[in-house]
Every structure is written in structure tokens, then in C-alpha cells.
Design a protein around this motif. Structure first.
Motif, mmCIF file in Angstrom:
data_model
loop_
_atom_site.group_PDB
_atom_site.id
_atom_site.type_symbol
_atom_site.label_atom_id
_atom_site.label_comp_id
_atom_site.label_asym_id
_atom_site.label_seq_id
_atom_site.Cartn_x
_atom_site.Cartn_y
_atom_site.Cartn_z
ATOM 1 N N ARG A 131 -6.984 -7.540 -7.032
ATOM 2 C CA ARG A 131 -8.095 -8.298 -7.608
ATOM 3 C C ARG A 131 -8.767 -7.375 -8.619
ATOM 4 N N PRO A 132 -8.302 -7.406 -9.874
ATOM 5 C CA PRO A 132 -8.842 -6.480 -10.870
ATOM 6 C C PRO A 132 -10.325 -6.722 -11.107
ATOM 7 N N GLY A 133 -11.051 -5.637 -11.319
ATOM 8 C CA GLY A 133 -12.473 -5.745 -11.590
ATOM 9 C C GLY A 133 -13.325 -5.902 -10.351
ATOM 10 N N GLN A 134 -12.704 -6.092 -9.197
ATOM 11 C CA GLN A 134 -13.454 -6.230 -7.954
ATOM 12 C C GLN A 134 -13.691 -4.847 -7.360
ATOM 13 N N THR A 135 -14.801 -4.713 -6.691
ATOM 14 C CA THR A 135 -15.069 -3.483 -5.970
ATOM 15 C C THR A 135 -14.785 -3.719 -4.507
ATOM 16 N N HIS A 136 -14.565 -2.680 -3.774
ATOM 17 C CA HIS A 136 -14.220 -2.768 -2.355
ATOM 18 C C HIS A 136 -15.384 -3.367 -1.570
ATOM 19 N N VAL A 164 -0.552 -9.079 -10.516
ATOM 20 C CA VAL A 164 0.527 -8.215 -10.041
ATOM 21 C C VAL A 164 0.617 -7.029 -10.986
ATOM 22 N N VAL A 165 0.579 -5.835 -10.405
ATOM 23 C CA VAL A 165 0.713 -4.605 -11.188
ATOM 24 C C VAL A 165 1.713 -3.697 -10.492
ATOM 25 N N ARG A 166 2.242 -2.746 -11.244
ATOM 26 C CA ARG A 166 3.074 -1.728 -10.617
ATOM 27 C C ARG A 166 2.169 -0.842 -9.771
ATOM 28 N N THR A 167 2.736 -0.116 -8.839
ATOM 29 C CA THR A 167 1.909 0.706 -7.951
ATOM 30 C C THR A 167 1.146 1.799 -8.693
ATOM 31 N N ASP A 168 1.579 2.134 -9.915
ATOM 32 C CA ASP A 168 0.827 3.103 -10.710
ATOM 33 C C ASP A 168 -0.281 2.436 -11.527
ATOM 34 N N GLY A 169 -0.469 1.121 -11.338
ATOM 35 C CA GLY A 169 -1.523 0.383 -12.024
ATOM 36 C C GLY A 169 -1.124 -0.189 -13.367
ATOM 37 N N GLN A 170 0.086 0.135 -13.823
ATOM 38 C CA GLN A 170 0.559 -0.356 -15.118
ATOM 39 C C GLN A 170 1.015 -1.812 -15.012
ATOM 40 N N PRO A 171 1.050 -2.529 -16.149
ATOM 41 C CA PRO A 171 1.520 -3.920 -16.136
ATOM 42 C C PRO A 171 2.994 -4.015 -15.728
ATOM 43 N N ALA A 190 4.294 -7.095 0.561
ATOM 44 C CA ALA A 190 5.404 -7.835 1.149
ATOM 45 C C ALA A 190 6.698 -7.134 0.719
ATOM 46 N N TRP A 191 7.826 -7.572 1.277
ATOM 47 C CA TRP A 191 9.089 -6.914 0.930
ATOM 48 C C TRP A 191 9.339 -6.948 -0.571
ATOM 49 N N HIS A 192 9.032 -8.084 -1.228
ATOM 50 C CA HIS A 192 9.300 -8.166 -2.665
ATOM 51 C C HIS A 192 8.428 -7.186 -3.447
ATOM 52 N N ASP A 193 7.240 -6.873 -2.943
ATOM 53 C CA ASP A 193 6.413 -5.846 -3.575
ATOM 54 C C ASP A 193 7.035 -4.465 -3.390
ATOM 55 N N LEU A 194 7.537 -4.209 -2.197
ATOM 56 C CA LEU A 194 8.162 -2.913 -1.919
ATOM 57 C C LEU A 194 9.429 -2.731 -2.753
ATOM 58 N N ILE A 195 10.222 -3.796 -2.885
ATOM 59 C CA ILE A 195 11.457 -3.735 -3.671
ATOM 60 C C ILE A 195 11.149 -3.446 -5.143
ATOM 61 N N ALA A 196 10.115 -4.099 -5.679
ATOM 62 C CA ALA A 196 9.795 -3.953 -7.102
ATOM 63 C C ALA A 196 8.733 -2.893 -7.379
ATOM 64 N N ASP A 197 8.213 -2.255 -6.331
ATOM 65 C CA ASP A 197 7.186 -1.232 -6.476
ATOM 66 C C ASP A 197 5.925 -1.807 -7.132
ATOM 67 N N THR A 198 5.438 -2.945 -6.565
ATOM 68 C CA THR A 198 4.274 -3.628 -7.111
ATOM 69 C C THR A 198 3.190 -3.812 -6.057
#
Length: 149
Positions: A132-137, A77-84, A120-128
Motif C-alpha cells: 500500500r504505497p504512501g501508507q504508514t504502518h 505490486v513491486v519487486r522486493t527491492d521496491g522497484q517497479p 504468496a507463492w507467486h510473489d516468492l517465485i517472482a520476487d515481488t
């Protein structure tokens, strides 16, 4: 960094449940309540289920960015800006947000299947985001291309 599919997130949640259910049973047993036969009160549910679950999710998310279930499935889980995620963000996501996601027939969780960033809603509420870090598309998980953050 690839956004995680709702299916992978669901599997991580099931792994966390395999940890939380025995923990709840242990706490009830230590309190002298037989978890297999007792009918619990609202207060007992709050004390032995909700509080330990909230603490588990908030502490692991704030300290590691992932619960053991998410870690096992390579999610974070990260913030939408990629920060912890910090403590306040973890609390808003895991307690406030997930409570609101659960109340109307789990609609807040189902939202992730239709949201472009799989939030999900909880991601939208918390801006998260759950990623999958390190994975490529790859475009193959979850039945279609995965959106990038």
C-alpha cells in the motif's frame, strides 16, 4: 510503504473478477457460444478464460504495477527491492506463479496468510511484494501488525 494484508488482496481479486467474468462472457458470445448454457471444452476455456485473464494481469501489472482491482483498493505490486515490476517479472508472477499457486488447492494463495512478508507463492517465485504505497504502518489491518518490506 506497508505490505498489504491477504484480505485486501482477496478483495482486489474479487473486483478484478467483476471485470474478467463479463469479458469472458463477451468473448464467448462473440464466438457464438452461449456462456450461460454451453459446456465448454478445454480449448474454449483456455481461449476465453485463461488467455484473457493472463493478458489482463500481465499487462496491467507490467504497465501500472496494479490491476484495476488493486488500484481500487490502493495496492501495488513491486519487486522486493521496491522497484517497479517489468514485463518478465509480471509474466513470471501472473502466469507461471499464479498457475502454481492455484494447482495444489490454492495453497500458494493461502501461504500469504502465514508468510512474514505476506507473500504468496507467486510473489516468492517472482520476487515481488504487494504493498500500500504512501501508507504508514498502522498495525491494525489483517488482525495484527503488518510486516514492513
Amino acid at each position: 510503504m506497508v505490505i498489504a494484508s491477504p484480505w485486501r488482496r482477496l478483495m482486489a481479486s474479487l473486483v478484478d473478477g467483476l471485470i474478467l467474468v463479463p469479458l469472458s462472457f463477451l468473448l464467448m458470445t462473440l464466438a457464438g457460444i452461449n456462456p450461460l448454457t454451453a459446456t465448454t471444452t478445454f480449448f474454449q476455456d483456455f481461449l476465453f478464460n485463461w488467455l484473457p485473464s493472463w493478458a489482463y494481469y500481465v499487462v496491467f501489472t507490467a504497465l501500472y504495477g496494479a490491476t484495476p482491482g488493486k488500484m481500487a483498493l490502493g495496492l501495488k505490486v513491486v519487486r522486493t527491492d521496491g522497484q517497479p515490476v517489468d514485463w518478465l517479472t509480471a509474466f513470471m508472477r501472473e502466469v507461471v506463479g499464479k498457475t502454481l499457486s492455484t494447482l495444489p488447492l490454492l495453497l500458494g494463495y493461502l501461504w500469504a496468510f502465514f508468510h512474514p512478508k505476506r507473500q504468496a507463492w507467486h510473489d516468492l517465485i517472482a520476487d515481488t511484494l504487494v504493498v500500500r504505497p504512501g501508507q504508514t504502518h498502522t498495525g491494525s489491518e489483517g488482525g495484527g501488525p503488518e510486516p514492513r518490506p
